[in-house]
Design a protein around this motif. Structure first.
Motif, short mmCIF file in Angstrom:
data_model
loop_
_atom_site.label_atom_id
_atom_site.label_comp_id
_atom_site.label_asym_id
_atom_site.label_seq_id
_atom_site.Cartn_x
_atom_site.Cartn_y
_atom_site.Cartn_z
N THR A 143 0.77 -1.09 -0.06
CA THR A 143 -0.10 -0.17 -0.04
C THR A 143 0.76 1.25 0.22
N ASP A 144 1.93 1.13 0.71
CA ASP A 144 2.91 2.40 0.60
C ASP A 144 3.76 2.65 -0.47
N GLN A 146 2.68 1.86 -3.53
CA GLN A 146 1.64 2.19 -4.49
C GLN A 146 1.32 3.54 -4.06
N ARG A 147 1.30 3.85 -3.06
CA ARG A 147 1.03 5.66 -2.67
C ARG A 147 2.04 6.38 -3.10
#
Length: 159
Positions: A143-144, A146-147
């Motif tokens: 998730t990080d 991708q962010r």
């Protein structure tokens, strides 16, 4: 003196408040070397392949270490014909992006570069990837990743 890609990536992660672990190790260049020399990192290893397009854009594709990229899928994802997409040679990657083989991570460290992430990578809660140095691997949450990369998740691996 300009910052190295490693410094730029660490700064990017720190500025985005990303939790990560840096795994220091002997220099590696390929996924096979990761499997052989760093087997504890291999199961969640993500490799990054750099592609250049005829229109001058550069695409970094993050894909699980064991998977192979389907060039037609990459071309479709960026709205061009397969003939307009080529993987960059190690010399071109270094000259254009400043990455040595084995250090490429899916991080944008300059203009005109975008990131695509294979759907298999999106299924990994945590992953290891290139850090900008051949002697360090980054571990972080998907998730990080991708962010901070603004990477588009698509099916890009060969079936």
């Amino acid at each position: 003196m300009t910052s190295s890609n490693y410094d730029k990536i660490i700064q990017l992660l720190d500025n985005a408040n990303v939790q990560y672990v840096v795994h220091e190790h002997k220099a590696i260049r390929t996924v096979d070397e990761v499997v052989e020399k760093l087997p504890h990192l291999a199961p969640i290893m993500v490799k990054t392949i750099a592609f250049s397009l005829k229109d001058g854009r550069i695409i970094l594709v993050a894909i699980h270490g064991k998977d192979r990229i389907d060039y037609r899928k990459v071309a479709k994802a960026v709205g061009t014909n397969r003939r307009n997409v080529r993987s960059m040679s190690p010399e071109d990657v270094f000259a254009t992006l400043g990455y040595k083989v084995g250090s490429v991570g899916p991080f944008v460290v300059q203009e005109n570069v975008s990131v695509l992430i294979d759907a298999h990578v999106a299924q990994m809660p945590t992953l290891n990837c290139g850090s900008g140095k051949t002697t360090a691997t980054l571990e972080l949450a998907f998730t990080d990743l991708q962010r901070v990369t603004n990477g588009e998740v698509l099916s890009l691996a060969k079936e």
